[in-house]
Design a protein around this motif. Structure first.
Motif, PDB file in Angstrom:
ATOM      1  N   LEU A  57       3.939  -4.265   2.972  1.00  0.00           N
ATOM      2  CA  LEU A  57       3.372  -3.095   2.277  1.00  0.00           C
ATOM      3  C   LEU A  57       4.668  -1.733   2.634  1.00  0.00           C
ATOM      4  O   LEU A  57       4.568  -0.806   1.949  1.00  0.00           O
ATOM      5  N   CYS A  60       6.078  -1.697  -0.708  1.00  0.00           N
ATOM      6  CA  CYS A  60       4.842  -1.517  -1.779  1.00  0.00           C
ATOM      7  C   CYS A  60       4.962  -0.430  -2.414  1.00  0.00           C
ATOM      8  O   CYS A  60       5.331   0.724  -1.934  1.00  0.00           O
ATOM      9  N   LYS A  62       2.374  -0.405  -5.101  1.00  0.00           N
ATOM     10  CA  LYS A  62       1.262  -0.661  -6.066  1.00  0.00           C
ATOM     11  C   LYS A  62       0.385   0.554  -6.451  1.00  0.00           C
ATOM     12  O   LYS A  62      -0.363   0.602  -7.406  1.00  0.00           O
ATOM     13  N   CYS A  63       0.596   1.745  -5.628  1.00  0.00           N
ATOM     14  CA  CYS A  63      -0.179   2.951  -6.180  1.00  0.00           C
ATOM     15  C   CYS A  63       0.639   3.980  -6.170  1.00  0.00           C
ATOM     16  O   CYS A  63       2.177   3.705  -5.443  1.00  0.00           O
ATOM     17  N   LEU A  65       1.337   6.680  -4.174  1.00  0.00           N
ATOM     18  CA  LEU A  65       2.079   7.038  -3.000  1.00  0.00           C
ATOM     19  C   LEU A  65       3.254   6.272  -2.625  1.00  0.00           C
ATOM     20  O   LEU A  65       3.821   7.020  -1.688  1.00  0.00           O
ATOM     21  N   GLY A  66       3.274   5.215  -3.220  1.00  0.00           N
ATOM     22  CA  GLY A  66       4.747   4.613  -2.591  1.00  0.00           C
ATOM     23  C   GLY A  66       5.971   5.578  -3.137  1.00  0.00           C
ATOM     24  O   GLY A  66       7.039   5.227  -2.742  1.00  0.00           O
ATOM     25  N   ARG A  69       5.982   8.654  -0.305  1.00  0.00           N
ATOM     26  CA  ARG A  69       5.878   8.572   1.041  1.00  0.00           C
ATOM     27  C   ARG A  69       7.118   8.456   1.653  1.00  0.00           C
ATOM     28  O   ARG A  69       8.211   8.340   1.026  1.00  0.00           O
ATOM     29  N   LYS A 130      -2.040   3.090   3.636  1.00  0.00           N
ATOM     30  CA  LYS A 130      -0.914   2.946   4.391  1.00  0.00           C
ATOM     31  C   LYS A 130       0.322   3.884   4.083  1.00  0.00           C
ATOM     32  O   LYS A 130       1.088   3.988   4.717  1.00  0.00           O
ATOM     33  N   CYS A 131      -0.063   4.675   3.044  1.00  0.00           N
ATOM     34  CA  CYS A 131       0.937   5.764   2.815  1.00  0.00           C
ATOM     35  C   CYS A 131       0.166   6.961   2.807  1.00  0.00           C
ATOM     36  O   CYS A 131      -1.023   7.133   2.326  1.00  0.00           O
ATOM     37  N   SER A 146      -6.068  -0.241  -4.505  1.00  0.00           N
ATOM     38  CA  SER A 146      -4.676  -1.022  -4.336  1.00  0.00           C
ATOM     39  C   SER A 146      -4.529  -1.539  -2.921  1.00  0.00           C
ATOM     40  O   SER A 146      -3.706  -2.335  -2.646  1.00  0.00           O
ATOM     41  N   CYS A 147      -4.877  -0.401  -2.054  1.00  0.00           N
ATOM     42  CA  CYS A 147      -4.360  -0.545  -0.607  1.00  0.00           C
ATOM     43  C   CYS A 147      -5.015  -1.457   0.186  1.00  0.00           C
ATOM     44  O   CYS A 147      -4.872  -2.139   1.095  1.00  0.00           O
ATOM     45  N   TYR A 150      -4.601  -5.045   1.939  1.00  0.00           N
ATOM     46  CA  TYR A 150      -3.759  -4.953   3.210  1.00  0.00           C
ATOM     47  C   TYR A 150      -4.528  -4.850   4.485  1.00  0.00           C
ATOM     48  O   TYR A 150      -4.432  -5.685   5.478  1.00  0.00           O
TER      49      TYR A 150
HETATM   50  S1  SF4 Z   1      -0.665   3.558  -0.181  1.00  0.00           S
HETATM   51 FE1  SF4 Z   1      -1.049   1.328  -0.064  1.00  0.00          FE
HETATM   52  S2  SF4 Z   1      -1.022   0.485  -2.164  1.00  0.00           S
HETATM   53 FE2  SF4 Z   1      -0.369   2.465  -2.331  1.00  0.00          FE
HETATM   54  S3  SF4 Z   1       1.903   2.349  -2.185  1.00  0.00           S
HETATM   55 FE3  SF4 Z   1       1.145   2.437  -0.156  1.00  0.00          FE
HETATM   56  S4  SF4 Z   1       0.983   0.562   0.895  1.00  0.00           S
HETATM   57 FE4  SF4 Z   1       1.077   0.396  -1.426  1.00  0.00          FE
END
Ligand code: SF4
Length: 234
Positions: A57, A60, A62-63, A65-66, A69, A130-131, A146-147, A150
């Motif tokens: 992650l 990651c 996938k959304c 926020l990657g 962050r 996670k972000c 998306s998250c 995890y």
């Molecule tokens: S919030 Fe979760 S799904 Fe989105 S980028 Fe961060 S780790 Fe990936």
């Protein structure tokens, strides 16, 4: 009110104040500060598997926020924890350090954990997301979708006895409901890691950040009561 009643009320207020400032321990007769239970996963070490998820992650995207962050915040603590705290999402301090609950709300959570006769290293602490959402806005549905895998995998690996969902977003996401946190908190619900798994008890309570914004006697008392129920259950 009789003199005895006044003393009882005063004592309860003192206990609760100490609970939130870290000077009081709720003692559970069977409490222990460490010895983890045996790992249910026969073929894999949960610590290793959790680290693999963290590595994944951190890369990651996938959304959205990657992209925004500074650091992803996988969560931290005991891979064999009996209690897992799940919050909403990292804030500014967490984003800067890559660790969960390290700001003012984290300090309050530390006090709550200490009051339960535990240390951070005894429990596992993580978030739904996670972000960090920019400006600490609420998580968006597509980000949660998306998250969430995890977190689901983390909970499956740790397989705690109790999950404490901190705040409305965590409680509603894990329980798949739209009910307000005020109606969800104060009683145990069930969380299933899979269709065939034994359910894990889930206690929703107020998020420490909400408590800091609304530091009333009534709200503090509710969290205090929720935590006492968790310890009684353990
Ligand atoms: S919030 Fe979760 S799904 Fe989105 S980028 Fe961060 S780790 Fe990936």
């Amino acid at each position: 009110m009789s003199e005895t009643d006044v003393k009882k009320v005063n004592d309860q207020h003192m206990e609760m104040d100490n609970f939130f400032t870290g000077g009081f321990t709720i003692r559970n007769p069977d409490s222990q500060t460490s010895p983890p239970g045996p790992c249910d996963t026969e073929t894999s070490d949960p610590a290793v598997e959790l680290e693999k998820i963290a590595d994944e992650l951190r890369k990651c995207c996938k959304c959205g926020l990657g992209e925004t962050r500074t650091n992803a915040v996988p969560g931290e603590g005991n891979p064999n924890a009996r209690i897992v705290f799940v919050g909403e999402a990292p804030g500014a301090d967490e984003d800067a350090q890559g660790r969960p609950f390290v700001g003012r709300a984290g300090k309050l959570l530390d006090n709550i954990i200490a009051a339960c006769d535990l240390q951070r290293t005894d429990v596992f602490i993580c978030n739904i997301l996670k972000c960090r959402p920019p400006g600490n806005r609420d998580p968006r549905p597509e980000e949660i979708i998306s998250c969430l895998p995890y977190l689901q995998k983390q909970l499956e690996l740790i397989n705690p006895e109790v999950i404490i969902a901190l705040g409305a977003h965590a409680a509603r996401t894990l329980l798949k409901t739209k009910q307000p946190i005020g109606q969800l908190r104060g009683r145990f619900h069930e969380y299933y890691t899979s269709e065939t798994a034994t359910p894990i008890k889930l206690m929703p309570t107020y998020h420490p950040a909400y408590l800091l914004r609304n530091y009333s006697h009534d709200n503090r008392k509710k969290v205090w009561e929720d935590m006492k129920k968790v310890l009684a259950e353990l």
